[in-house]
Scaffold this motif. Structure first.
Motif, PDB file in Angstrom:
ATOM      1  N   PRO A 105       0.831  -1.209   0.000  1.00  0.00           N
ATOM      2  CA  PRO A 105       0.000   0.000   0.000  1.00  0.00           C
ATOM      3  C   PRO A 105       0.867   1.260   0.000  1.00  0.00           C
ATOM      4  CG  PRO A 105      -0.685  -1.517   1.736  1.00  0.00           C
ATOM      5  CD  PRO A 105       0.606  -2.032   1.188  1.00  0.00           C
ATOM      6  N   VAL A 106       0.590   2.183  -0.912  1.00  0.00           N
ATOM      7  CA  VAL A 106       1.326   3.444  -0.969  1.00  0.00           C
ATOM      8  C   VAL A 106       0.415   4.655  -0.745  1.00  0.00           C
ATOM      9  CG1 VAL A 106       3.231   2.589  -2.373  1.00  0.00           C
ATOM     10  CG2 VAL A 106       1.199   3.533  -3.499  1.00  0.00           C
ATOM     11  N   ARG A 107      -0.866   4.402  -0.591  1.00  0.00           N
ATOM     12  CA  ARG A 107      -1.802   5.489  -0.304  1.00  0.00           C
ATOM     13  C   ARG A 107      -2.957   4.910   0.517  1.00  0.00           C
ATOM     14  NH1 ARG A 107      -3.076   8.841  -5.426  1.00  0.00           N
ATOM     15  NH2 ARG A 107      -0.932   9.495  -5.060  1.00  0.00           N
ATOM     16  N   ALA A 108      -3.332   5.640   1.575  1.00  0.00           N
ATOM     17  CA  ALA A 108      -4.426   5.170   2.415  1.00  0.00           C
ATOM     18  C   ALA A 108      -5.093   6.343   3.132  1.00  0.00           C
ATOM     19  CB  ALA A 108      -3.917   4.169   3.453  1.00  0.00           C
ATOM     20  N   THR A 109      -6.358   6.141   3.434  1.00  0.00           N
ATOM     21  CA  THR A 109      -7.112   7.062   4.263  1.00  0.00           C
ATOM     22  C   THR A 109      -7.471   6.309   5.537  1.00  0.00           C
ATOM     23  OG1 THR A 109      -8.021   8.161   2.311  1.00  0.00           O
ATOM     24  CG2 THR A 109      -9.174   8.509   4.396  1.00  0.00           C
ATOM     25  N   VAL A 110      -7.156   6.902   6.685  1.00  0.00           N
ATOM     26  CA  VAL A 110      -7.407   6.269   7.981  1.00  0.00           C
ATOM     27  C   VAL A 110      -8.376   7.153   8.761  1.00  0.00           C
ATOM     28  CG1 VAL A 110      -6.388   5.481  10.153  1.00  0.00           C
ATOM     29  CG2 VAL A 110      -5.088   5.272   8.015  1.00  0.00           C
ATOM     30  N   THR A 111      -9.482   6.573   9.182  1.00  0.00           N
ATOM     31  CA  THR A 111     -10.420   7.287  10.040  1.00  0.00           C
ATOM     32  C   THR A 111     -10.214   6.784  11.464  1.00  0.00           C
ATOM     33  OG1 THR A 111     -12.003   7.468   8.230  1.00  0.00           O
ATOM     34  CG2 THR A 111     -12.847   7.854  10.459  1.00  0.00           C
TER      35      THR A 111
END
Length: 172
Positions: A150-156
């Motif tokens: 993974p090189v891009r992620a959105t974490v809530t």
């Protein structure tokens, strides 16, 4: 109230969450790569309905205030390592999950304070530190390198207001 550890956190304009150091445990800190575009703050207010007397309609039931619940903050963090093709995304998410995990799962002593996740503090710029526990982590991976990293992620993150009980080590 002592400010101890919180004074050591950098006064900067990046969102930072870190574990509050405790005896024999490492301190974990995650700095947002990009500041969140918004914060959602929920402050639950508890009301109790009294049982209706037969002649009372549901619309006129008396309500009694029964307290305030713990404040919850939801924040969305975006991590991107596409340009440098590094493990930044994986490492930041691992660190967040370590803060939210039982610190010593192999311990059989249920009264051991390491049988729970870390207490944390979240800071952003000049805002007052938010003492909390991580209540939830939702990760959405949105881009991967050729090998599947993974090189891009959105974490809530969902953070619930909490302070360490009196009588424990460190900040209270």
């Amino acid at each position: 109230m002592s400010t101890g550890h919180f004074q050591k956190l950098p006064q900067q304009y990046k969102f930072v969450i870190g574990s509050i150091p405790e005896e024999h445990n490492e301190e974990i800190t995650v700095e947002a790569q990009f500041n969140p575009k918004e914060l959602q703050i929920d402050s639950p207010i508890a009301w109790t309905e009294h049982k209706a007397i037969s002649a009372q309609s549901i619309a006129t039931k008396p309500m009694e205030f029964s307290g305030m619940g713990a404040e919850t903050i939801k924040v969305e963090l975006f991590f991107d390592a596409f340009e440098d093709n590094s493990d930044l995304v994986v490492e930041k998410i691992k660190a967040l999950k370590r803060m939210a995990s039982v610190r010593e799962p192999q311990s059989s002593n249920t009264k051991d304070p390491n049988q729970r996740p870390s207490y944390c503090v979240a800071t952003w710029g000049t805002q007052a530190p938010f003492r909390c526990v991580i209540d939830g982590i939702n990760v959405k991976y949105t881009m991967f390198s050729f090998d599947g990293t993974p090189v891009r992620a959105t974490v809530t993150l969902s953070l619930k207001s909490a302070t360490r009980p009196l009588g424990t080590t460190g900040e209270t």
